[in-house]
Structures are given as structure tokens and as C-alpha cells.
Motif scaffolding. Structure first.
Motif, PDB file in Angstrom:
ATOM      1  N   LYS A  37      36.090  12.383 -16.860  1.00  0.00           N
ATOM      2  CA  LYS A  37      35.603  10.646 -17.640  1.00  0.00           C
ATOM      3  C   LYS A  37      36.344  10.060 -17.871  1.00  0.00           C
ATOM      4  O   LYS A  37      37.545  10.338 -18.550  1.00  0.00           O
ATOM      5  CB  LYS A  37      34.630  11.529 -18.912  1.00  0.00           C
ATOM      6  CG  LYS A  37      34.475  10.127 -19.670  1.00  0.00           C
ATOM      7  CD  LYS A  37      33.694  10.657 -21.168  1.00  0.00           C
ATOM      8  CE  LYS A  37      33.529   9.489 -22.270  1.00  0.00           C
ATOM      9  NZ  LYS A  37      33.146  10.333 -23.602  1.00  0.00           N
ATOM     10  N   ARG A  53      37.727   6.603  -7.364  1.00  0.00           N
ATOM     11  CA  ARG A  53      36.616   7.661  -6.825  1.00  0.00           C
ATOM     12  C   ARG A  53      38.200   8.109  -5.700  1.00  0.00           C
ATOM     13  O   ARG A  53      37.986   9.913  -6.148  1.00  0.00           O
ATOM     14  CB  ARG A  53      36.007   7.327  -6.253  1.00  0.00           C
ATOM     15  CG  ARG A  53      34.628   8.523  -5.904  1.00  0.00           C
ATOM     16  CD  ARG A  53      33.151   7.764  -5.736  1.00  0.00           C
ATOM     17  NE  ARG A  53      32.450   7.531  -6.890  1.00  0.00           N
ATOM     18  CZ  ARG A  53      31.912   8.327  -8.135  1.00  0.00           C
ATOM     19  NH1 ARG A  53      32.169   9.552  -7.520  1.00  0.00           N
ATOM     20  NH2 ARG A  53      30.742   7.584  -8.968  1.00  0.00           N
ATOM     21  N   LYS A  96      39.028   6.893 -19.062  1.00  0.00           N
ATOM     22  CA  LYS A  96      38.025   5.299 -20.483  1.00  0.00           C
ATOM     23  C   LYS A  96      39.682   4.290 -20.474  1.00  0.00           C
ATOM     24  O   LYS A  96      39.979   5.224 -20.621  1.00  0.00           O
ATOM     25  CB  LYS A  96      37.991   5.812 -21.832  1.00  0.00           C
ATOM     26  CG  LYS A  96      37.577   5.460 -22.773  1.00  0.00           C
ATOM     27  CD  LYS A  96      37.162   6.560 -24.307  1.00  0.00           C
ATOM     28  CE  LYS A  96      36.350   5.378 -25.167  1.00  0.00           C
ATOM     29  NZ  LYS A  96      36.122   6.180 -26.157  1.00  0.00           N
ATOM     30  N   HIS A 125      32.080   9.289 -14.318  1.00  0.00           N
ATOM     31  CA  HIS A 125      32.293   8.404 -15.367  1.00  0.00           C
ATOM     32  C   HIS A 125      33.382   7.126 -15.863  1.00  0.00           C
ATOM     33  O   HIS A 125      34.343   7.923 -16.011  1.00  0.00           O
ATOM     34  CB  HIS A 125      30.977   8.696 -16.646  1.00  0.00           C
ATOM     35  CG  HIS A 125      29.650   9.172 -16.358  1.00  0.00           C
ATOM     36  ND1 HIS A 125      28.609   8.739 -15.462  1.00  0.00           N
ATOM     37  CD2 HIS A 125      29.411  10.887 -15.366  1.00  0.00           C
ATOM     38  CE1 HIS A 125      27.801   9.819 -15.958  1.00  0.00           C
ATOM     39  NE2 HIS A 125      28.322  11.079 -15.139  1.00  0.00           N
ATOM     40  N   GLY A 126      32.665   5.717 -16.444  1.00  0.00           N
ATOM     41  CA  GLY A 126      34.025   5.218 -16.442  1.00  0.00           C
ATOM     42  C   GLY A 126      32.741   4.694 -17.630  1.00  0.00           C
ATOM     43  O   GLY A 126      32.942   4.208 -17.931  1.00  0.00           O
ATOM     44  N   ASP A 127      34.070   4.773 -19.024  1.00  0.00           N
ATOM     45  CA  ASP A 127      33.993   3.808 -20.074  1.00  0.00           C
ATOM     46  C   ASP A 127      34.537   2.677 -20.295  1.00  0.00           C
ATOM     47  O   ASP A 127      36.191   3.252 -19.575  1.00  0.00           O
ATOM     48  CB  ASP A 127      33.830   4.811 -21.574  1.00  0.00           C
ATOM     49  CG  ASP A 127      33.120   5.499 -21.942  1.00  0.00           C
ATOM     50  OD1 ASP A 127      32.033   5.657 -21.045  1.00  0.00           O
ATOM     51  OD2 ASP A 127      33.389   6.641 -22.229  1.00  0.00           O
ATOM     52  N   LYS A 170      35.071   0.052 -14.782  1.00  0.00           N
ATOM     53  CA  LYS A 170      34.134   0.572 -13.096  1.00  0.00           C
ATOM     54  C   LYS A 170      35.185   1.010 -12.273  1.00  0.00           C
ATOM     55  O   LYS A 170      35.967   0.890 -11.779  1.00  0.00           O
ATOM     56  CB  LYS A 170      34.473  -1.281 -12.657  1.00  0.00           C
ATOM     57  CG  LYS A 170      33.472  -0.736 -11.540  1.00  0.00           C
ATOM     58  CD  LYS A 170      32.943  -2.306 -10.240  1.00  0.00           C
ATOM     59  CE  LYS A 170      31.304  -1.841  -9.514  1.00  0.00           C
ATOM     60  NZ  LYS A 170      32.276  -1.120  -8.664  1.00  0.00           N
ATOM     61  N   HIS A 207      33.293  17.500 -14.062  1.00  0.00           N
ATOM     62  CA  HIS A 207      32.514  15.930 -14.948  1.00  0.00           C
ATOM     63  C   HIS A 207      34.299  14.959 -14.924  1.00  0.00           C
ATOM     64  O   HIS A 207      35.122  15.977 -15.831  1.00  0.00           O
ATOM     65  CB  HIS A 207      31.865  16.808 -16.226  1.00  0.00           C
ATOM     66  CG  HIS A 207      31.066  17.896 -16.157  1.00  0.00           C
ATOM     67  ND1 HIS A 207      29.630  16.999 -15.360  1.00  0.00           N
ATOM     68  CD2 HIS A 207      30.579  18.873 -15.472  1.00  0.00           C
ATOM     69  CE1 HIS A 207      28.763  17.750 -14.538  1.00  0.00           C
ATOM     70  NE2 HIS A 207      29.670  19.008 -15.224  1.00  0.00           N
ATOM     71  N   GLU A 257      31.288  14.313 -10.469  1.00  0.00           N
ATOM     72  CA  GLU A 257      30.136  13.199 -11.364  1.00  0.00           C
ATOM     73  C   GLU A 257      31.424  12.725 -12.276  1.00  0.00           C
ATOM     74  O   GLU A 257      32.083  13.242 -13.529  1.00  0.00           O
ATOM     75  CB  GLU A 257      29.337  14.234 -12.176  1.00  0.00           C
ATOM     76  CG  GLU A 257      28.759  13.665 -12.755  1.00  0.00           C
ATOM     77  CD  GLU A 257      27.436  14.257 -13.574  1.00  0.00           C
ATOM     78  OE1 GLU A 257      28.192  14.349 -14.848  1.00  0.00           O
ATOM     79  OE2 GLU A 257      26.883  15.321 -12.973  1.00  0.00           O
TER      80      GLU A 257
END
Length: 186
Positions: free
Chosen positions: A43, A18, A45, A7-9, A12, A41, A5
Motif C-alpha cells: 500500500k 510497479r 499512500k 494499491h495507491g492512495d 496512481k 500486499h 497486490e
């Protein structure tokens, strides 16, 4: 199988990013006897100065693997995260397997290492927990602001206290960014 999972802050997550994350973090699967169905998970940023922060948390049944890294190069940061997670697995492998055997579980969680090298033997011996000092103190009722002041007076990075408002044990701590955090117990 480890699912991802990501996610990018302020960034993109492209297919290349990935795939690189899945390839690097996915190598952890080789350390497990039965690869758990877990979700990693991730993340990512980015900051205005173009540095990146990568956080990876993999909650498993018996242990949670977590690493965080800041680096100017995203791919180098991912490599460092992968190395940190592998060190964690190697460090806790013996301890977790021994604990499971003591509890009567048949199978080990982690794959046992092949012939032990001098480095691996040293690492296993260093991973034993040794408590070298013990302290006893009474928890005084106070609010979180008072606890932060007390922590700063003592020059510590954390302070345990009895929260006057909730009547539970709480902990204040100094974060890496210099701000404060509060942990409350139920």
C-alpha cells in the motif's frame, strides 16, 4: 513465486513504480528454499506535504513479514522497506528453520547461509529471545475508556484488561499518531 497486490492512495501506481516495487521486494525470493506462492500486499499512500508511506505485508505459512516506512522520496522509501524485510528474513531464518526441524519437517523454509561471517554470527546470536523480566497481575473488569485512563496513569504504551462488555481479555494501545487502538480476543 511472490505475487504483488499494489494499491495507491492519492497516487496512481504507474508501471515504473510497479516494476520497481516488484524488483526490490522480489529479491526476497532468494532467501527461500522453495519460493512460496505468496501475495505481497503493498500500500502506497501520499500526503499533502508530498511525503509517502509504504506498507508491505507478506503472509507466509510459517511467518508474516511486515514493514512500514515514511519518506519524502517514494523510491528511497521502497529501498528502505526492502532492506527492512531482508533484515527480518535474516533475523528469523535460523529460528524458523530450527523450529521446523524440531516439529519434524524435512525441509528448511529459508536457505541456509553460506560461510558465516562475523556480522552474520553476531546477528544469529543476537536473535535469541531472552526474557529478562516477568510480571504477574490480575485482570480487572473495566471498559476500554477506563483501560486507556489506567494506561495513561501508568505511563505505558499498552494495557491488558478484562473487558466488562465482552468478558474477554482485551488490549488498548497508543498508536504512533497519538490515538488509541483496541485489540479484542475471541
Amino acid at each position: 513465486m511472490i505475487n504483488f497486490e499494489i494499491h495507491g492512495d492519492n497516487l496512481k501506481i504507474t508501471d515504473a513504480i510497479r516494476n520497481y516495487i516488484e524488483e526490490k521486494i522480489g529479491k526476497l525470493e532468494r532467501y527461500f528454499t522453495n519460493v512460496p506462492n505468496a501475495t505481497a500486499h503493498v500500500k502506497v499512500k501520499t500526503y499533502h506535504n508530498s511525503s509517502t508511506k509504504i506498507e508491505v505485508t507478506i503472509p507466509l505459512k510459517n511467518v508474516t513479514l511486515r514493514a512500514e516506512e515514511r519518506h519524502d522520496d517514494l523510491y528511497a522509501g521502497i529501498d528502505l522497506i526492502s532492506s527492512k524485510l531482508e533484515r527480518q528474513v535474516r533475523k528469523y531464518k535460523t529460528r524458523v528453520n530450527r523450529k521446523n526441524r524440531d516439529r519434524g519437517y524435512e525441509e528448511d523454509v529459508f536457505v541456509e547461509a553460506s560461510p558465516i561471517t562475523a556480522d552474520a554470527e553476531e546477528e544469529t546470536n543476537d536473535s535469541d529471545i531472552e526474557i529478562i523480566r516477568s510480571k504477574t497481575f490480575s485482570l480487572k473488569p473495566m471498559d476500554s475508556e477506563e483501560a486507556v485512563l489506567q494506561m495513561n496513569l501508568l505511563g505505558h504504551d499498552f494495557f491488558v484488561f478484562n473487558d466488562r462488555e465482552t468478558d474477554g481479555t482485551s488490549i488498548v494501545y497508543r498508536r504512533k499518531d497519538g490515538k488509541y487502538g483496541l485489540i479484542e480476543t475471541e
